[in-house]
Write an enzyme that holds these catalytic residues in place. Structure first.
Site, short mmCIF file in Angstrom:
data_model
loop_
_atom_site.label_atom_id
_atom_site.label_comp_id
_atom_site.label_asym_id
_atom_site.label_seq_id
_atom_site.Cartn_x
_atom_site.Cartn_y
_atom_site.Cartn_z
N CYS A 259 0.84 -1.20 0.00
CA CYS A 259 0.00 0.00 0.00
C CYS A 259 0.88 1.26 0.00
CB CYS A 259 -0.98 -0.03 1.17
SG CYS A 259 -2.36 1.13 0.97
N GLU B 54 -2.09 -9.13 4.29
CA GLU B 54 -2.04 -9.61 5.68
C GLU B 54 -3.42 -9.79 6.30
OE1 GLU B 54 -1.48 -5.04 5.90
OE2 GLU B 54 -1.06 -6.68 4.53
N HIS C 184 -3.77 -5.23 0.73
CA HIS C 184 -3.22 -5.72 2.00
C HIS C 184 -3.32 -7.25 2.06
CE1 HIS C 184 -2.58 -1.88 4.12
NE2 HIS C 184 -3.56 -1.45 3.34
#
Length: 509
Positions: A79, A169, A167
């Site tokens: 990002c 994660e 993202h």
């Protein structure tokens, strides 16, 4: 030498999550603020640049010389990190026409690229950004796109530099773990050998070397962190570890006796200290939460210091500090505002003059539990809910008295036992009863009553930083309420707290 990944934190709310995902892949990693880049040596296998609430277009935008890093190590920008790479390389970052937030799908994927291996077209990803990379240099190649984000992922040709606008994660990115594995294994050549057993072996060897024949004192709380820290120290130095378990009179019903017995069965050199009356005396007349915490902390330190002086040649204080505490103290934004002051023993006064040893300060809470299981610690301890340092002292709103403690211990005992018997205890991160400083009108038999109110709190969480209230079934709540009102003299009303964190905290004080 332990191989590792360095995560440079630009202030993203997801930075700790990146670290957790990397470690789930059995790769050790460390988080460092972007303005305190550690010495990068041969143990470092790669660097991840996190997201950020800032824009790279701001005058004072957080920055790092990624080119210097990328000259020697693979780099993955996530990002904001990706936008920083693009901008520093001569690309352009512009405000998004529509703010990209939420789920999206990858419509184009260059599956031959190492980072995108086994990532399917239509893979769901999580976007959270107000800026977009609008233009990339000619030596960049686009390796993934969504319908509205053309440059969803890029690779700098003939290098190990990558950037992704989403993202990986968060769990909403369905193939995020695969992408991180691609970066760690195929690009950084990590061996994925960081396991609980490897951690135990390395830590015990380090502790033996660090402590030698020195004496160490450690305050046990009955919780997961201090228990696992104690066993690691015990395996390293045996009887040179002196554990002290203080009964502050603010523990759960029967907790002091039960926990003390379980520690002795584990072979620890542990001494129990009944200091209830000292705590009750210092709490008398106090109703402000922070004053209560400080009083409890002060008495604990006094008792702990007195007990430590009974042990000859103590040089070290053992603590169960875990990684989130360490990260918070060196965060991008500086130490967080003081919301409450009851983490660990913390802030021991200078007069104790002890060096500190913290065997768990690189682990997250779930990793501490995994290490505990590998050490064969009893599940009753490993699966215990977190319990605040001041105990029931901050679950009794207002002044703490012996009568209120007795009432709350009984109510809490009924509550927790019902959760365990119904199979709900292990689904919940933390649960407890709270004694409210109000009285409520009621009817018992033919008599009108004016008695105390108890609130029940139960939350689900991964690490305690955010939490949602637990949807305990109504019929179970009904049984709990009925038993508390019928069996605990002085209580005629039970309420259930349905607030999430934020905005509410887990504890009421």
């Amino acid at each position: 030498m332990q191989e590792k990944i360095i995560i440079l934190d630009f202030g993203s709310q997801y930075t700790q999550l990146i670290a957790r995902r990397v470690r789930e892949l059995n790769v050790y990693c460390e988080i460092h603020p972007f303005h305190h880049v550690p010495v990068l040596d041969e143990s470092v296998k790669g660097v991840i640049l996190s997201g950020s609430p800032h824009s790279v277009r701001e005058d004072q935008a957080p920055t790092v010389d990624f080119q210097a890093i990328a000259a020697n190590y693979p780099v993955l920008g996530i990002c904001y990190g990706a936008q920083l790479i693009a901008q520093q390389s001569g690309g352009h970052v512009m405000p998004s026409k529509i703010r990209e937030y939420g789920r999206a799908n990858l419509l184009e994927v260059q599956s031959s690229n190492k980072l995108m291996k086994s990532i399917p077209v239509q893979s769901q990803v999580w976007m959270s950004h107000g800026d977009t990379i609008s233009e990339i240099p000619t030596n960049f190649e686009i390796i993934a796109s969504t319908d509205s984000v053309k440059i969803a992922a890029f690779h700098v040709s003939n290098t190990n530099i990558y950037g992704i606008q989403f993202h990986p994660e968060v769990t909403h990115s369905t193939d995020g773990k695969q992408l991180l594995q691609n970066f760690l294994v195929d690009i950084c050549a990590c061996s994925q050998n960081w396991t609980p057993d490897a951690f135990i072996e390395t830590t015990i060897a380090t502790l033996k070397n660090q402590l030698g024949d020195d004496q160490v004192v450690l305050g046990l709380s009955g919780g997961v962190d201090s228990s696992v820290a104690a066993i690691l120290l015990h395996k390293a130095i045996g009887k040179n570890l002196h554990c002290i378990f203080v009964d502050n009179g603010l523990l759960r019903k029967n907790e002091y006796e039960e926990v003390l017995a379980s520690y002795q069965h584990m072979g620890l050199n542990v001494k129990g200290v009944d200091a209830k009356e000292l705590f009750y005396t210092d709490l008398k007349g106090l109703s402000d939460p922070e004053q209560k915490r400080k009083a409890i902390g002060k008495v604990f330190i006094d008792v702990f210091d007195a007990e430590s002086h009974l042990i000859e040649n103590v040089k070290w204080l053992g603590q169960g500090t875990i990684y989130p505490d360490v990260i918070e103290s060196v965060s991008v934004k500086g130490p967080s505002a003081t919301i409450k002051s009851h983490h660990n023993v913390g802030g021991l006064p200078d007069f104790m003059k002890l060096k500190v040893v913290e065997p768990l300060n690189t682990l997250f809470k779930d990793e501490v539990r995994r290490v505990g299981r590998a050490l064969a610690i009893d599940d009753k301890i490993l699966n215990r809910h977190p319990f605040p340092g001041p105990g029931l002292g901050i679950r009794i709103l207002g002044e703490v008295t012996k009568e209120k403690i007795d009432i709350l211990q009984q109510a809490d005992y009924i509550y927790i036992n019902h959760l365990k018997n119904a199979g709900w205890y292990d689904k919940i991160w933390q649960a407890g009863a709270i004694f409210l400083p109000v009285q409520s009108v009621g009817v018992m038999g033919d008599e009108r009553t004016y008695e105390h109110v108890v609130a029940l709190r139960a939350v689900e969480s991964v690490d305690g930083m955010t939490a949602d209230w637990s949807p305990i079934p109504y019929d179970l709540l009904a049984k709990i309420s009925n038993d508390i009102i019928n069996q605990v003299k002085g209580v005629n009303r039970v309420v259930y707290d349905i607030s999430s964190k934020p905005p509410a905290t887990i504890e009421w004080e």
